[in-house]
Scaffold this active site. Structure first.
Site, PDB file in Angstrom:
ATOM      1  N   GLU A 180       0.865  -1.141  -0.009  1.00  0.00           N
ATOM      2  CA  GLU A 180      -0.126  -0.056  -0.005  1.00  0.00           C
ATOM      3  C   GLU A 180       0.979   1.190  -0.086  1.00  0.00           C
ATOM      4  O   GLU A 180       1.946   1.227   0.777  1.00  0.00           O
ATOM      5  CB  GLU A 180      -1.050  -0.159   1.340  1.00  0.00           C
ATOM      6  CG  GLU A 180      -1.799   1.256   1.185  1.00  0.00           C
ATOM      7  CD  GLU A 180      -3.145   0.952   2.259  1.00  0.00           C
ATOM      8  OE1 GLU A 180      -3.370  -0.070   2.335  1.00  0.00           O
ATOM      9  OE2 GLU A 180      -3.678   1.982   2.751  1.00  0.00           O
ATOM     10  N   ARG A 181       0.276   2.185  -0.800  1.00  0.00           N
ATOM     11  CA  ARG A 181       1.324   3.345  -0.924  1.00  0.00           C
ATOM     12  C   ARG A 181       2.845   2.983  -1.213  1.00  0.00           C
ATOM     13  O   ARG A 181       3.606   3.716  -0.957  1.00  0.00           O
ATOM     14  CB  ARG A 181       1.252   4.363   0.053  1.00  0.00           C
ATOM     15  CG  ARG A 181      -0.234   4.575   0.636  1.00  0.00           C
ATOM     16  CD  ARG A 181      -0.885   5.206  -0.694  1.00  0.00           C
ATOM     17  NE  ARG A 181      -2.368   5.572  -0.460  1.00  0.00           N
ATOM     18  CZ  ARG A 181      -3.387   6.143  -1.082  1.00  0.00           C
ATOM     19  NH1 ARG A 181      -3.031   6.168  -2.587  1.00  0.00           N
ATOM     20  NH2 ARG A 181      -4.656   6.295  -0.693  1.00  0.00           N
ATOM     21  N   GLU A 306     -10.697   4.823   8.787  1.00  0.00           N
ATOM     22  CA  GLU A 306     -10.888   4.588   7.526  1.00  0.00           C
ATOM     23  C   GLU A 306     -11.488   3.184   7.379  1.00  0.00           C
ATOM     24  O   GLU A 306     -11.135   2.546   6.705  1.00  0.00           O
ATOM     25  CB  GLU A 306      -9.411   4.752   6.902  1.00  0.00           C
ATOM     26  CG  GLU A 306      -8.841   6.317   6.875  1.00  0.00           C
ATOM     27  CD  GLU A 306      -7.560   6.352   6.211  1.00  0.00           C
ATOM     28  OE1 GLU A 306      -7.131   5.503   5.902  1.00  0.00           O
ATOM     29  OE2 GLU A 306      -7.389   7.756   5.794  1.00  0.00           O
ATOM     30  N   ARG A 339      -2.836   3.558  16.956  1.00  0.00           N
ATOM     31  CA  ARG A 339      -2.549   4.812  15.891  1.00  0.00           C
ATOM     32  C   ARG A 339      -3.527   5.794  16.420  1.00  0.00           C
ATOM     33  O   ARG A 339      -4.771   5.366  16.482  1.00  0.00           O
ATOM     34  CB  ARG A 339      -2.528   4.394  14.611  1.00  0.00           C
ATOM     35  CG  ARG A 339      -1.180   3.569  14.039  1.00  0.00           C
ATOM     36  CD  ARG A 339      -1.324   2.996  12.567  1.00  0.00           C
ATOM     37  NE  ARG A 339      -0.911   4.244  11.640  1.00  0.00           N
ATOM     38  CZ  ARG A 339      -1.457   4.573  10.718  1.00  0.00           C
ATOM     39  NH1 ARG A 339      -2.674   4.349  10.218  1.00  0.00           N
ATOM     40  NH2 ARG A 339      -0.740   5.338   9.813  1.00  0.00           N
ATOM     41  N   LYS A 380       0.736  10.482  13.851  1.00  0.00           N
ATOM     42  CA  LYS A 380       1.286  11.369  12.889  1.00  0.00           C
ATOM     43  C   LYS A 380       1.693  12.508  13.035  1.00  0.00           C
ATOM     44  O   LYS A 380       0.991  13.440  13.586  1.00  0.00           O
ATOM     45  CB  LYS A 380       0.151  11.506  11.615  1.00  0.00           C
ATOM     46  CG  LYS A 380      -0.100  10.084  11.115  1.00  0.00           C
ATOM     47  CD  LYS A 380      -1.038  10.064   9.754  1.00  0.00           C
ATOM     48  CE  LYS A 380      -1.215   8.678   9.224  1.00  0.00           C
ATOM     49  NZ  LYS A 380      -1.817   8.638   7.814  1.00  0.00           N
ATOM     50  N   ASP A 385      -2.440  14.321   7.240  1.00  0.00           N
ATOM     51  CA  ASP A 385      -1.636  12.992   6.862  1.00  0.00           C
ATOM     52  C   ASP A 385      -0.727  13.254   6.108  1.00  0.00           C
ATOM     53  O   ASP A 385      -0.696  13.458   4.692  1.00  0.00           O
ATOM     54  CB  ASP A 385      -2.909  12.304   6.101  1.00  0.00           C
ATOM     55  CG  ASP A 385      -2.812  10.972   5.462  1.00  0.00           C
ATOM     56  OD1 ASP A 385      -1.839  10.517   6.081  1.00  0.00           O
ATOM     57  OD2 ASP A 385      -3.430  10.317   4.566  1.00  0.00           O
ATOM     58  N   GLU A 413       4.310   9.162  -0.339  1.00  0.00           N
ATOM     59  CA  GLU A 413       2.861   9.199  -0.717  1.00  0.00           C
ATOM     60  C   GLU A 413       2.433  10.625  -1.350  1.00  0.00           C
ATOM     61  O   GLU A 413       1.957  10.714  -2.502  1.00  0.00           O
ATOM     62  CB  GLU A 413       1.814   8.704   0.148  1.00  0.00           C
ATOM     63  CG  GLU A 413       0.466   8.831  -0.113  1.00  0.00           C
ATOM     64  CD  GLU A 413      -0.371   8.297   1.065  1.00  0.00           C
ATOM     65  OE1 GLU A 413       0.032   7.972   2.144  1.00  0.00           O
ATOM     66  OE2 GLU A 413      -1.698   8.237   0.603  1.00  0.00           O
ATOM     67  N   GLU A 584       7.610  21.373  -2.223  1.00  0.00           N
ATOM     68  CA  GLU A 584       6.585  22.327  -1.743  1.00  0.00           C
ATOM     69  C   GLU A 584       6.324  23.477  -2.414  1.00  0.00           C
ATOM     70  O   GLU A 584       5.393  23.907  -2.652  1.00  0.00           O
ATOM     71  CB  GLU A 584       7.130  22.867  -0.214  1.00  0.00           C
ATOM     72  CG  GLU A 584       6.061  23.805   0.352  1.00  0.00           C
ATOM     73  CD  GLU A 584       6.647  24.360   1.705  1.00  0.00           C
ATOM     74  OE1 GLU A 584       7.903  24.580   1.839  1.00  0.00           O
ATOM     75  OE2 GLU A 584       5.830  24.661   2.731  1.00  0.00           O
ATOM     76  N   TRP A 614     -13.371  13.423   2.603  1.00  0.00           N
ATOM     77  CA  TRP A 614     -12.275  13.203   3.382  1.00  0.00           C
ATOM     78  C   TRP A 614     -11.815  14.189   4.232  1.00  0.00           C
ATOM     79  O   TRP A 614     -10.750  14.043   5.035  1.00  0.00           O
ATOM     80  CB  TRP A 614     -11.003  12.664   2.424  1.00  0.00           C
ATOM     81  CG  TRP A 614     -11.344  11.533   1.588  1.00  0.00           C
ATOM     82  CD1 TRP A 614     -11.792  11.445   0.408  1.00  0.00           C
ATOM     83  CD2 TRP A 614     -10.936  10.125   2.015  1.00  0.00           C
ATOM     84  NE1 TRP A 614     -11.868  10.078  -0.050  1.00  0.00           N
ATOM     85  CE2 TRP A 614     -11.406   9.240   1.104  1.00  0.00           C
ATOM     86  CE3 TRP A 614     -10.644   9.816   3.302  1.00  0.00           C
ATOM     87  CZ2 TRP A 614     -11.379   7.726   1.087  1.00  0.00           C
ATOM     88  CZ3 TRP A 614     -10.582   8.118   3.317  1.00  0.00           C
ATOM     89  CH2 TRP A 614     -10.828   7.491   2.482  1.00  0.00           C
TER      90      TRP A 614
END
Lengths: 754, 754
Positions: A180-181, A306, A339, A380, A385, A413, A584, A614
């Protein structure tokens, strides 16, 4: 130049040449245990290549054996302190041994002390792990470890838990694939539900991790489905097999588990954490795990997040859920990484009162003090995210009675997916050094380090930390079965850097990059086998007066690097030092985040998440852009910060430019602290970002065919730079066009916007 | 009410009750051939249920046999004209036979004539297909075929080729699944690379197609990959098996082929259409096909389109490519459907000079006259791609020396994906009746009909048509292995309507819907087995004065429908008659198109395609919206139309409102012909569209539990209406918010926009 064997994984920061200095000396390895065996083997391999010698002495050695060892001169001694005073080894003054012995007493199981006196380098550790980390420290030092005398120096990791989280799926996910990712091919652990079948690769990986300072990893995705659930039960042997492979490098294996595993495995009708059957089920599962893997690390859990199951289904809270698992692991010394990534992922975009940024704080801070000592709340680094720019998560500041871990993301990601050069060391360094209560007060690094439990090595906690210590750092892996491990060869530096920063958060990320360059591109691979690599320089490249990136690094050290090496070093610094800020510049501006293509998250789509569920919106209209998170008129998120940041973020005048749109909705002609208007800043940074990528590309092209790096590696990077430029131009044009169309404000410099 | 068997496919418009009138009579079927067998079987099944009788007489019957038939009274005679004058059958006056005989002579192989005199209904056809279509005509007439005398009436299809194109994949596509853009489950033909394994379902499908007037189909997706390529070779038997199943209903099977098949099958190094090896390869393939399927229809080709291979690869043009395949098929009478859907699908959104709407015209009109007589150029009805509102494709007006087919889409890719009620009959009717040269001149229907080749039944061509006649109509199927065939039960009406409109483009689509209602929901299924369904009404429901949709239909006919039936009929008309315009109201406004979520195309994403490579942009900025396709200042697309439309579309004042943004970029405050500003029109229609959906839902809820329709069907429709309302609200809110944010113009009525 030596080409690397394309049929084997790229050696990354451990090519044989990195051991040149060690291999050329006469070494005594003194002590017992698996990790000491590893040290001995490492030195042995280096010796075989570079002509030194190595001897091994057990801690159980008899006096004659010790005396014999003393008689044979060694100029490198690697010894465990518990084995007693190390053999003096030739010319080593006896007092060095006792000085070091006193030093290591307070360094914990991973620390080490070293000194060089009278032509002998001595490294002492209280436990085998410290000896291994010390060895890799010597590797980094290279010839500097064997030159002039060195006074006693002591090292220990700032963060005790330094874990790599693999989002590797067991089964191939129909959308996410094997990882994943993941942007580096398949998984090194799994393929189509079965073990991937290359134990050497896993061993090599563990060695790389140890060499940058990591000490734990999960072997499966935090989203646990299908076959992965069965790693707890009938597929446990697969986990044990990995644990056996990585144990010699001091890496402990953790497992991501599905909170509803008792139900999804069909064994219980409930996963209610307060149900005795559930507690017994997990206790039994933990028992099985520790039987197979005595040093098993623990569980990582994505719960009520999620769509993953969690305690909410049973009207229990996160403390109930985490503590239940913690109780199952406690008898064996395991921990639960729980988490904090919990938010409403089915938000209505029309609802402006809900703010995803608030969610983790609102969910978790009321639970502070309720978690067991072996629960680590994994937070995080930012409140959303892993965007290219976010403020530090206020959760880190608000749970003094909870063990907190900082979660960062090496897999790119949202930062170019390893097709873009984006060295994240500077970002992580900013986060780790951030002082939520202002200068001189605890930093994020100290919060996740927790209070020092001994000695002097660890940073001070915030004074109210959990008694069991901090939760350390978790990094989402960027590694796959790609030849270069990370898809983009230069993305290796991110994994290296995160390990180094977890060990020593105060390190300068540019100096870390320099370490990585010296290790990864050693002298013998750059056309001059006689040149010894230096330990790097403090020179921070910028944009030179000729408009090209990257001045040559300062060579004010006592090394004499040859011109080729300095060209390569300068090129890599030019490409990488500022690459995060470059990324950025050409993507979402001023901390507003997202604006990525939905789903896969690669490339621009300014409105891609604007009307989604989201919770990631920018609210651009014809007048302005940004999210009002103030207490005065917005969602009140600024109130989650302590002073001075709570007021600083709240204030339109004081808020840092690079987070302005994260905290405020402003008119396009609002003037930034930099003096530019918001819309002109958007135009300027997007043109500048693309120009920088073009210069990076030219700079890389210049060393093509020079033999400074392996041709295949050069080609891989060149291909990705071409894609980076294409994608950066797409970002520039879409973002600029979007804001020109919306604002109607022309570019002050009349550049072409579509 | 009879419930349908959930274990078998829903009977759609052929429930047993639809044959009630026929089944109650005494029938003579006279003639030979497979399709006459089918007619005989159909009548036989009806007779068994409703108590009539049926006899069969061969065209080879002896005089005594004929005489015997004459002696047994029949009140329904279905006879083939070539078998000679039909038996008089009791009271039938002899002159009726000869009148009909004269009539059918000019009706072609699919036409039929019928009359009723003296209590006997006689239907005569020149060929078996005509007899079959006549039978289904009688089914539609129901009791009206057996009441008062009926004068001689003649029927023949306006379009000779009426083909259903299945986008069914053989292999499951990783993104598109088993059916590309399919919203009704799996394929009725294929499953995971093999035949789907339900021959009865295919036979039932063919019967439904025949009953609405279709006569051909492709069995695989126009995107031909993997296993599908091998339908030409070692999987040919699978095609032949389908052909055998559908042949009894007059359906010919066509095959979508990959232009590069000789290469992708590994048999030739090139697919160059002028290479003799390639020509021979295709000739051989065609030979094999006709050996297995003597009535094989031909090839459909998507070439040089969205990544599919084509002649451009070999520097040949579309005529070279199509003609090569046509030459291979010509000896056997097959045709090539060559799709005109060719455009640059890798456009740069920054490039405003390229206009996808122009592409088909620019590519194909220079080739007019160069295609073989058995090439049919298949043109999507609009210049873009099946959007809810597009102008008619100008290609249809500009190739007088080419056989043209009109392609429409029953599968609701852009019109609600069979989760929304969207009856497309009115749209197709508008397209077919559109007169590109103005009133009284040829219509689109006549252009694709081509010049009449005989008799009086066919509409006149445009005077310059291809000598071999028109290309007819192609519809992309909306059928899958869903119980209701089409996912949404009411979406069946689209398949029914397209067949009826292809047969008779002048039909009123609301009257066609009435036919469908009567067939699909016959009297015995609505609680009153004695009530005979009528042939429908002309009443066009609108919004009644009570604000609810749907006045009861006019019942001025001579039928006496019971109240329940009229309630059901009124409900269905209220839901369906205006549903296409309702869908248009709440989605992309004023012909601007797209604004759908990329990829799957369901739900809104206003900017979803704005910065993509697909050439589908709306160019909304803070001042206005729309695509300038004028000759004066835009892409010049208006110049592809003949007068008067070329000037009408060009003129901001004359352009129809519903296409304004397709042709013009205008300020938000531009005043439409309707008197509203563009932005107020957007707000108004979006609020109105959602309100209409809410009323549709309430209307449907009202008949819940009434027994007027099968409970499972009611529930399925109710579920989908709920989703339609949710989705319509999302469209309304996203579109309105987008334009409020961009324009800054508030809603004149102060309604809530987010």
């Amino acid at each position: 130049m030596t080409s690397t064997d394309p049929s084997r994984p790229h050696p990354a920061w451990l090519p044989p040449e990195a051991f040149r200095a060690i291999g050329a000396h006469h070494t005594l390895v003194y002590g017992d245990g698996t990790l000491v065996d590893t040290v001995y083997d490492e030195v042995g391999r280096a010796r075989a290549r570079y002509g030194g010698t190595v001897r091994r002495l057990s801690g159980q050695a008899t006096e004659p054996e010790r005396a014999g060892a003393d008689e044979t001169p060694a100029d490198l001694v690697l010894a465990l302190a518990p084995t007693g005073s190390p053999p003096a080894g030739g010319a080593l003054p006896a007092e060095v041994g006792s000085e070091l012995g006193a030093e290591v007493a307070g360094l914990g199981p991973e620390g080490f002390a070293l000194a060089r006196r009278g032509g002998v380098t001595v490294l002492l550790a209280a436990a085998p792990a410290g000896l291994l980390y010390g060895l890799f420290h010597l590797v980094r030092l290279g010839p500097a470890a064997f030159g002039a005398d060195r006074p006693v120096e002591a090292h220990r990791p700032a963060l005790r838990l330094r874990l790599v989280s693999h989002w590797d799926n067991l089964d191939v996910h129909p959308v996410m694939g094997q990882v994943e990712r993941g942007y580096a091919g398949g998984s090194i652990f799994w393929r189509d539900g079965a073990p991937a079948g290359d134990p050497e690769r896993i061993r090599a990986y563990a060695r790389l991790l140890a060499a940058c300072g990591m000490n734990a990893m999960t072997v499966n995705n935090v989203n646990v489905h299908g076959t992965a659930t069965r790693l707890l039960t009938d597929r446990l042997d697969d986990v044990a097999a990995i644990a056996d492979l990585v144990r010699p490098y001091g890496i402990r294996v953790h497992l991501s588990v599905n909170f509803a595993a008792p139900v999804s495995l069909g064994e219980l009708p409930t996963a209610d954490p307060l149900d005795e059957r559930v507690r017994a089920w997990w206790a039994k599962a933990a028992g099985r795990l520790y039987e197979a893997i005595p040093d098993f690390g623990g569980f990582m859990v994505k719960a009520d997040s999620e769509g993953q199951p969690g305690p909410y289904r049973y009207r229990r809270d996160h403390a109930d859920g985490a503590n239940m698992l913690a109780d199952a692991l406690a008898p064996f010394g395991g921990v639960v990484h729980w988490r904090a990534f919990v938010y409403n992922h089915r938000q209505d975009w029309r609802d402006r009162s809900t703010d995803r940024a608030r969610a983790a704080y609102d969910h978790f801070t009321p639970l502070d003090g309720r978690f067991r000592d072996n629960v680590i709340l994994q937070v995080k680094h930012g409140p959303i995210d892993f965007q290219v720019r976010e403020p530090v998560s206020p959760v880190l500041t608000a749970m003094p009675n909870t063990r907190l871990a900082l979660e960062v993301q090496a897999t790119q990601e949202y930062t170019g997916q390893q097709r873009h050069v984006c060295y994240l060391g500077p970002y992580w360094s900013e986060v780790l050094r951030f002082a939520p209560w202002g200068p001189g007060r605890p930093t994020v690094a100290s919060l996740v380090a927790g209070p020092a439990d001994d000695g002097d090595g660890a940073p001070a906690g915030n004074g109210g930390g959990a008694s069991a210590g901090g939760g350390g750092l978790v990094v989402v892996s960027n590694v796959g079965d790609d030849h270069y491990w990370t898809g983009h060869p230069l993305a290796q530096a991110n994994l290296y850097a995160v390990g180094r920063l977890a060990w020593a958060p105060d390190l300068d990320p540019v100096a870390v990059l320099d370490e990585w360059i010296d290790l990864t591109f050693p002298a013998s691979a750059t056309g001059d086998p006689d040149s010894e690599p230096g330990a790097g320089s403090d020179g921070e490249p910028g944009i030179g007066s000729d408009g090209e990136l990257g001045t040559e690094p300062d060579s004010g050290s006592d090394r004499k690097p040859d011109a080729d090496r300095e060209t390569l070093r300068g090129t890599l610094h030019a490409l990488m030092d500022d690459s995060w800020r470059t990324y950025e510049r050409y993507t979402a501006p001023l901390g507003v985040g997202f604006m990525v293509a939905p789903g896969h998250h690669y490339g621009p789509d300014v409105d891609g998440y604007e009307y989604s569920r989201w919770g990631t919106y920018h609210f651009a209209d014809r007048d302005g852009v940004g999210v009002d998170r103030t207490r005065a008129s917005g969602t009140g998120f600024t109130g989650q910060y302590p002073q001075p940041w709570s007021d600083r973020y709240e204030s339109l005048a004081d808020c840092p430019d690079n987070l302005l749109l994260f905290f405020h909705h402003v008119p396009y002609r609002h003037v930034l602290r930099s003096g530019a208007t918001v819309v002109q800043h958007i135009y300027d940074t997007h043109f500048a970002g693309v120009d920088q990528v073009a210069r990076m590309r030219r700079r890389w092209d210049r060393i093509g065919g020079s033999g400074l790096v392996d041709a295949a590696l050069h080609a891989r990077v060149a291909d990705r730079l071409a894609e980076q430029q294409r994608c950066a131009e797409e970002w520039r044009d879409q973002v600029n066009t979007y804001f020109l169309r919306k604002s109607g404000v022309p570019d002050a410099h009349g550049r072409r916007i579509h």
